[in-house]
Design a protein around this motif. Structure first.
Motif, PDB file in Angstrom:
ATOM      1  N   LEU A   1      41.885  37.585   7.241  1.00 27.76           N
ATOM      2  CA  LEU A   1      41.052  37.445   6.042  1.00 27.76           C
ATOM      3  C   LEU A   1      39.629  37.938   6.292  1.00 27.76           C
ATOM      4  CD1 LEU A   1      42.239  33.958   4.713  1.00 27.76           C
ATOM      5  CD2 LEU A   1      42.717  36.196   3.727  1.00 27.76           C
ATOM      6  N   SER A   2      39.157  37.781   7.522  1.00 28.99           N
ATOM      7  CA  SER A   2      37.813  38.289   7.837  1.00 28.99           C
ATOM      8  C   SER A   2      37.757  39.808   7.713  1.00 28.99           C
ATOM      9  CB  SER A   2      37.385  37.846   9.237  1.00 28.99           C
ATOM     10  OG  SER A   2      38.036  38.601  10.252  1.00 28.99           O
ATOM     11  N   TYR A   3      38.873  40.480   8.018  1.00 25.96           N
ATOM     12  CA  TYR A   3      38.934  41.931   7.871  1.00 25.96           C
ATOM     13  C   TYR A   3      38.912  42.342   6.399  1.00 25.96           C
ATOM     14  CZ  TYR A   3      40.430  42.121  12.788  1.00 25.96           C
ATOM     15  OH  TYR A   3      40.502  42.009  14.146  1.00 25.96           O
ATOM     16  N   ILE A   4      39.526  41.527   5.553  1.00 24.04           N
ATOM     17  CA  ILE A   4      39.507  41.839   4.121  1.00 24.04           C
ATOM     18  C   ILE A   4      38.077  41.909   3.609  1.00 24.04           C
ATOM     19  CG2 ILE A   4      39.996  40.858   1.838  1.00 24.04           C
ATOM     20  CD1 ILE A   4      42.684  40.090   2.694  1.00 24.04           C
ATOM     21  N   LEU A   5      37.245  40.957   4.027  1.00 22.03           N
ATOM     22  CA  LEU A   5      35.841  40.960   3.587  1.00 22.03           C
ATOM     23  C   LEU A   5      35.137  42.235   4.039  1.00 22.03           C
ATOM     24  CD1 LEU A   5      34.867  37.238   4.297  1.00 22.03           C
ATOM     25  CD2 LEU A   5      35.523  38.278   2.122  1.00 22.03           C
ATOM     26  N   ASP A   6      35.377  42.639   5.281  1.00 21.08           N
ATOM     27  CA  ASP A   6      34.766  43.873   5.782  1.00 21.08           C
ATOM     28  C   ASP A   6      35.223  45.068   4.963  1.00 21.08           C
ATOM     29  OD1 ASP A   6      33.776  42.214   7.705  1.00 21.08           O
ATOM     30  OD2 ASP A   6      35.041  42.940   9.323  1.00 21.08           O
TER      31      ASP A   6
END
Length: 637
Positions: A120-125
């Motif tokens: 999910l942290s990659y989605i924000l990026d």
């Protein structure tokens, strides 16, 4: 009149000692008083984190900024060749905040792992910057800074000393073991897990203070822990630290201490089962000697003075029964001995168990590399607080001069660690890749194999017909400057590029030199391979032989790669290498003019790629159809 007896005047040293003893007694009384108040349901009036929120917030932000400054050198690294393609570059589930993406990430293991919050942290990026490696590296650096800020708050809560807290956070920032976790985008899971585990402990401490909001803080602590373990399973044993706090600081009964850890343990257990089912078995059985040797290695690396490298050889598991028995006794002693400190130094005991418990997950799961830098990210939090608290406490015992000396020692450690961290970041920025320096630090065959793969990859991006995106002029010049340093051909190569001539004769010589370096690295890897299963090693050797025109030798390497892949326990790698090898065998047959044989291999590879659900060779279907037309074969027969 009788003379009164004159009492001897206490010496200064004895007076100081008596004063310190009295302070310790008062501190223990205060702890006991707070524990009794909690038992009676009386909320403690002492704040969890001393100082004003403004001062603490400013310190927190300064620590984040310090992390960003220290790691500014990794912003131009780009995506790493290992795991980053699968986790980020080729991951379809991080390309936007959609219901389908969120559902898949939360419910389905990915790439032989289950770490949904990490993805999910990659989605924000991706939402903010798209597939831009600069943004992903900046995001990882921010996550690292947030953890450093929470280290400060937690150290302040546990020790009550702002000096200890700032020193611990500063040491955490510059610890060289953290470079791998921060500079390697795929290792962000370690950062995410820690960034939620630490505030979970702070919320738990607030819950233990009691009061009308205690239950809310307990719920917050459980939720934050679930987020942490969903970031990475490495924090699954963290409830043991909460239990240690209850037993050694609060003096809480064991039965009551265990009861409110049940939600923590249930959450960790469920995610552990999902992760264990997703990850391939490496065939490793529990071995007391391996665990003992790994523990000693890890503790040495936590000192900040070890040698930091991506892969290192695991401890030798083939030892006698006697040595394994001694190792088991050693492990038992290590886990029991801290109990002797619990009464006098409860916080020290908690920090020691923090380190020991945080090292367990990487050892329990059947990893082939039990000693790895990124596994030290979470244990190092307990280590830096322990180092800072120990030195400053020892210095205070010697008065002002002792305190100054302790601060000087901490500063010296920080400088040495910082230099090691910057040097390691520079290795990641080496145009020859981080594997170049790794081969001089580790004899693990994976390091040499990956160095060879890097050389082969950049060689393929040069020449008159580059594969994939051509190597940029800046990248090519940096690489040539170090590979051909002192070589008289470097000047001619740079002149060729300055004239705008790409794929010229000197560049082709440079391309050939890179492939020779790759071959040498593969030979080195093969010489120390042992029982490691490495299908990619044979596959890459086959590619080099194809480029040299030695098709018979190349065929033997691809067949060897297929045999090796049949023993690969990691299914995605086995499937990918199998498709690659069958495709290359088909290409060799076509080069030899045997189109029927080539079509047979292409059909096999195409069927496998579709069955496996991959797209490793995008042109495979078109190449097969082209051969069917050339040979007059019916489609798909």
């Amino acid at each position: 009149m009788s003379k009164s007896k004159k009492r001897p005047r206490p010496k200064a040293g004895n007076a100081e000692s008596a004063g310190r003893s009295e302070q310790r007694k008062l501190a223990r009384k205060q702890i006991k008083l707070q524990a009794k108040e909690r038992k009676r349901g009386v909320p403690s009036s002492t704040p969890i984190i001393p100082g004003t929120w403004q001062t603490n917030a400013i310190t927190f932000l300064l620590l984040v900024m310090a992390t960003l400054v220290l790691y500014v050198g990794d912003l131009r690294l780009g995506f790493f060749a290992v795991d980053d393609p699968q986790y980020v570059v080729e991951n379809p589930w991080i390309r936007g905040i959609t219901f389908e993406n969120l559902r898949h990430i939360l419910t389905t293991p990915y790439f032989a792992n289950y770490s949904p919050l990490h993805l999910l942290s990659y989605i924000l990026d991706y939402v903010f910057a798209g597939p831009n490696p600069f943004a992903f590296h900046l995001s990882s650096n921010v996550w690292g800074g947030l953890v450093a800020g929470f280290v400060f708050l937690l150290a302040l809560a546990l020790t009550g000393s702002r000096l200890v807290a700032v020193a611990a956070a500063a040491l955490f920032i510059v610890h060289p073991a953290h470079v791998e976790a921060i500079a390697w985008i795929s290792s962000r899971k370690d950062l995410v897990a820690a960034a939620f585990a630490l505030p979970s402990l702070l919320a738990y401490l607030r819950y233990r203070q009691g009061g009308s909001t205690a239950r809310r803080w307990y719920v917050v602590s459980v939720l934050l822990f679930l987020f942490a373990v969903a970031g990475k399973l490495s924090v699954a044993t963290f409830p043991g630290v909460l239990l240690a706090y209850d037993l050694f600081v609060d003096r809480r009964p064991l039965s009551r201490s265990l009861w409110d850890k049940v939600p923590f343990m249930l959450g960790a257990g469920i995610i552990a089962l999902v992760v264990a089912s997703a990850q391939p078995s490496m065939g490793n059985r529990p071995n007391a000697y391996v665990l003992s040797a790994a523990l000693l290695q890890n503790v040495w690396l936590l000192t900040g003075f070890g040698q930091y490298v991506l892969y290192r050889l695991p401890p030798n598991a083939t030892v006698g029964v006697g040595l394994e028995f001694v190792s088991a006794l050693f492990l038992l002693t290590v886990f029991v001995a801290p109990l002797l400190l619990a009464r006098r130094w409860p916080v020290v005991t908690i920090l020691i168990y923090w380190i020991l418990l945080a090292l367990i997950p990487a050892q329990v799961l059947s990893f082939s590399h039990p000693v790895t830098d990124r596994y030290l990210f979470f244990p190092s939090i307990g280590a830096v607080i322990l180092i800072a608290w120990g030195l400053i406490s020892a210095g205070k015992r010697l008065g002002l001069q002792g305190l100054i000396a302790a601060v000087a020692v901490l500063a010296a450690i920080g400088v040495l660690w910082g230099r090691a961290t910057l040097a390691y970041v520079a290795e990641w920025r080496d145009p020859r890749s981080v594997w170049y320096a790794a081969t001089s630090k580790s004899s693990d065959p994976t390091t040499a194999q990956n160095l060879g793969s890097y050389y082969l990859g950049v060689a393929d991006r040069l020449g008159p017909k580059p594969m994939g995106s051509p190597l940029s002029d800046a990248e090519a010049r940096r690489l040539a400057a170090v590979v051909w340093s002192g070589d008289p051909r470097l000047t001619a190569l740079l002149a060729e590029w300055s004239a705008g001539q790409r794929g010229g004769p000197i560049e082709r010589e440079f391309q050939s030199a890179l492939r020779s370096l790759a071959w040498n690295a593969f030979e080195r890897s093969l010489s120390v391979k042992g029982t490691h299963v490495m299908p990619g090693l044979y596959y890459n050797r086959g590619l080099i032989l194809v480029s040299r025109g030695d098709l018979q030798a190349a065929r033997r390497e691809f067949v060897a790669a297929l045999d090796e892949a049949s023993r690969e326990t990691f299914v995605p790698v086995r499937q990918q290498i199998t498709v690659y090898c069958h495709t290359q065998l088909g290409a060799i047959a076509v080069k030899e003019g045997d189109y029927v044989e080539g079509l047979r291999w292409y059909r096999l590879a195409d069927d496998e790629q579709k069955r496996f659900g991959g797209n490793w060779v995008p042109t495979l279907d078109a190449d097969r159809k082209k051969l069917e037309t050339m040979t007059g074969s019916p489609p798909g027969s």
